[in-house]
Design an enzyme around this catalytic site. Sequence first.
Site, PDB file in Angstrom:
ATOM      1  N   CYS A   1      41.606  46.742 -33.582  1.00 43.48           N
ATOM      2  CA  CYS A   1      42.328  47.006 -32.331  1.00 43.48           C
ATOM      3  C   CYS A   1      43.798  46.644 -32.427  1.00 43.48           C
ATOM      4  O   CYS A   1      44.633  47.281 -31.816  1.00 43.48           O
ATOM      5  CB  CYS A   1      41.663  46.275 -31.177  1.00 43.48           C
ATOM      6  SG  CYS A   1      41.395  44.556 -31.545  1.00 43.48           S
TER       7      CYS A   1
ATOM      8  N   HIS B   1       0.852  -1.193   0.000  1.00 44.20           N
ATOM      9  CA  HIS B   1       0.000   0.000   0.000  1.00 44.20           C
ATOM     10  C   HIS B   1       0.895   1.253   0.000  1.00 44.20           C
ATOM     11  O   HIS B   1       1.790   1.374   0.844  1.00 44.20           O
ATOM     12  CB  HIS B   1      -0.907   0.010   1.234  1.00 44.20           C
ATOM     13  CG  HIS B   1      -1.839   1.188   1.221  1.00 44.20           C
ATOM     14  ND1 HIS B   1      -2.970   1.228   0.455  1.00 44.20           N
ATOM     15  CD2 HIS B   1      -1.767   2.382   1.872  1.00 44.20           C
ATOM     16  CE1 HIS B   1      -3.574   2.388   0.623  1.00 44.20           C
ATOM     17  NE2 HIS B   1      -2.861   3.103   1.480  1.00 44.20           N
TER      18      HIS B   1
ATOM     19  N   ASP C   1      -7.519  -1.730   4.232  1.00 41.81           N
ATOM     20  CA  ASP C   1      -6.125  -1.370   4.557  1.00 41.81           C
ATOM     21  C   ASP C   1      -5.885  -1.302   6.069  1.00 41.81           C
ATOM     22  O   ASP C   1      -5.180  -0.399   6.548  1.00 41.81           O
ATOM     23  CB  ASP C   1      -5.735  -0.019   3.903  1.00 41.81           C
ATOM     24  CG  ASP C   1      -5.962  -0.011   2.413  1.00 41.81           C
ATOM     25  OD1 ASP C   1      -5.876  -1.091   1.801  1.00 41.81           O
ATOM     26  OD2 ASP C   1      -6.236   1.076   1.855  1.00 41.81           O
TER      27      ASP C   1
END
Length: 932
Positions: free
Chosen positions: A737, A115, A151
């Site tokens: 650059c 369960h 259960d």
Amino acid sequence: MGQEFKIAIIGQSAFSADFLKLMISNAYNICGVFTPPDDVKTGREDILATTAKQFNLPVFKVKRWRIPPETNKAIPEVFEDYKSLGADLNVLPFCQQFIPMEVIEYPKYKSINYHPSLLPRHRGAAAINWTLIEGDKEAGFTIFWTDDGLDTGPILMKRACFVKPNDTVDTLYSRFMYPEGIKALEESVRLIIDEEAPRIEQPKKGATYDPILRGKEERTMIDFAKLDTGEKLHNFIRGMDKVPGAWTRIRVAGESGGQYEKVRLFSSKKYHIEDYGIPEAIRKVQLEGLNREAIVHTGGLLMFANGDARPVNVGKIQIVETGKMVQASAYGSPEANRPALVLTPEEQKMEDSIRSIWSAILSSDHISKSTDFFFAGAASMDVTRLVEEVKETIGDSLELENEDVYMNSQFEEFVEMVVRRTRGELSSSSVVEYEPVVVHANKMELKFPNQIFINNRFVDSIKRNSVMDSINPTTEELICKVQVATKEDVDRAVNAAKMAFDQESDWRRMNARPRGRLLHKLADLMEAHKEELATLESLDSGAVYTLALKTHIGMSIDAFRYFAGWCDKLQGLTIPIDKARPDSNLCYTTREPIGVCGIITPWNYPLMMVAWKAAACLAAGNTLVLKPAQACPLTALKWAELVARAGFPAGVVNVVPGKGGDCGQAILDHPAIQKIGFTGSTPTGKLVMSSCASSNLKKCSLELGGKSPLIIFADCDMMKAVKVGMSSVFFNKGENCIAAGRLFVEESIHDKFVKMVVVEVKKMVIDDPLKRSTAHGPQNHLKHLQDLEAYCKRGVEEGAKLVYGGHRLNRKGYFFMPTIFTEVTDEMFIAKEESFGPIMIISKFPNEDVDGVVRRANRTEYGLASGVLTNDISKALKVVEGIRAGTCFVNTYNKTDVAAPFGGFKQSGFGKDLGMEALNEYSITKTVTIEY
Ligand code: NAP
């Protein structure tokens, strides 16, 4: 094991089937298996029956166990069948039928049940759902001695785990309840065989019996009045995820008369408002019963609980009427409103074939719409098999990649994706919608965005009217207006980048190799659009088209490809540290991304400067906010579109066009940015560094200005020297650059060199940069052109000899004559400062004075690049050794490559772009020390 001990299995589903497999592999004696009969609609057999048959076990398909109506007496024939097996124990792993107590009690050792809750809590049918809905901190399962179905039987064993903050029913089930449950059942059987199994009466305290949820719409509705805290709301939604699904009604806010529609919400996650603030709304929506409007944003649907106003984010929405599942972020969009897919008969066959492939891979006959490939047990190997088998079945022209399986892991989504691809409705690239600027140039129609790019969407600035002009330097005409990002817009972008860097985000969870594939895909898209990108660069920055194709764009593509390959090679070390005896230690390092990075770029190579930084930054797994130069932001914005189309998750890349002093400064000052990658001038670089220090001590790398010397010895190849000398200065209109800012020419060849250079310069074709014959286009923008005029004027005033050029061309556009100065002495302004334009500065040096010329070349605050032209290897190496610069070219110039590190010494900055070393700038080392 226990061969004389006979076990009957009564149950159904994959859980029972996997339990059976485990029992068989551990040599238990399974005397028979009882399952429900085949499905009436589909005729399909339960997988437990199929599995049992594979092991040649007796299988009984029992429609009903009890004599109707609902007595507790077994139907005699069924009972006889059962008894004939002579079972010592019944195991009910998962059983939805009512089994009469006669059967339960019949075997010597009776029966045990699984369960999925920690009994006596959550007895009843929807135990995992209720565990989450009620906010239990622990989840788990119980093996108990079977009772009459309520259960309540005595407990044999319990196993618990902590509930994670974002667990759903599915994740809890697949990570714990299922795998551990099967093992615990087997362990329980072993305890019974060994006669060591306990029977502990269930306590009364804490007992609950929860009602069934499936099919009970009134119980699965989100009641915002009752679920008044973020915690309760989140628990309720995840507690129904995926089955049966929590539902509500929703409509797009502000639409007059808009109807609410029923939707189910999935993938609820806690939302960390403390970290990310309120996300940017794509649209606002109203949920029935929720006081505040909810927000549809790139990460889902964010809502605020009525009571404590805490946020909850859901990732997926199912529209109940059509059954269509959509990403919550798409709710209200045309994609979400697109009708559910109706398959043609041909496509239905395609769906059947795909189902068979899934079935075979997952060893399951039960492939439903909601079957998730990974939850159903697929591993990564199976992904490749799926892709290959689907392609083989449908045809190789189908674009399908492993990533598509991860993105569409549910059967229904997967089929829809494949069908839409075959219809040509979806390509493997995402669609990015925006209002494009349309320009006709270079015999093509260009479409590109002019808004801010945040979270994979093009949006307006907070100050909508705040725009800047993008001017074509060839015609001096306006190309378009571009939205200007404010400080608040930078906040929005940083928030998006922060969220994309969350440890649970798609980007952070993506493996290194798929990240590399994304970078490759972006490179492919850039390649496919290279003519457009090069044309745009030409229009926006005056770049000569042929050079733009080869270098500006070509090298940008190369950068993404190069760094894509690094993604899965960023690795640490294992380090032999001293051991803490008597224990041992293991010490290793990992390379991690830094976080949200700010990237600020100049205008000279607008896209290439972006690519050099962004490729390394993304390869290392960072997210970024980019501010391109205000003079030419257009290729960066077009690139952003390609980023989204490549499939980068939202927020990984954000682009905020704007002004250095506002938007750029806001990036530098932002406390959530951890690293700045900057390229620009030295004065701005200094400002960047001090802002990084004073804000939150950000890491920074600076690629700054240069005044690079090129030393030409008399023993050089003269023709080559002229060619190299020219390109060292005039390449990209001098807006370079590493341009040679000063040529030192050995006295004996000086005059000849100058003469030859002047002849060659006169031949340079200066014209519209889009013309294929053009060698020299306009300067980037007006202010720069004016600076060049002033620079030349100062050179003349200080006594340098202007041999050629020095002025603007008498035509429309920012054209500046290629210029040559000689007789430049060391103290002159033009000898020391960068022009950043097409100006050759020539100085003489005494014959054979290697040491002297190196000293003079070093007398500059810059140290970006340098060059030497000589046929004497010793002279060349002496120069290389003596020059203080980040790059040295020998008998060549401008030969940069994405695999070679690039960056300056001294006031040209620090930190490298390109090459393996660039990854150091965008990653951080973590040291892990373990004792064992
Ligand atoms: P810049 O004026 O320094 O600008 C570079 C970037 O910084 C631009 O995006 C600029 O925004 C932004 N910026 C300006 N002020 C800022 C502030 N207070 N806070 C944050 N960001 C700010 O340089 P540039 O004129 O664009 O580029 C030319 C320079 O870059 C030259 O010196 C060149 O040598 C150098 N460069 C170096 C390399 C290298 O790899 N070493 C490569 C290319 C260029 P705006 O666009 O709004 O001004």
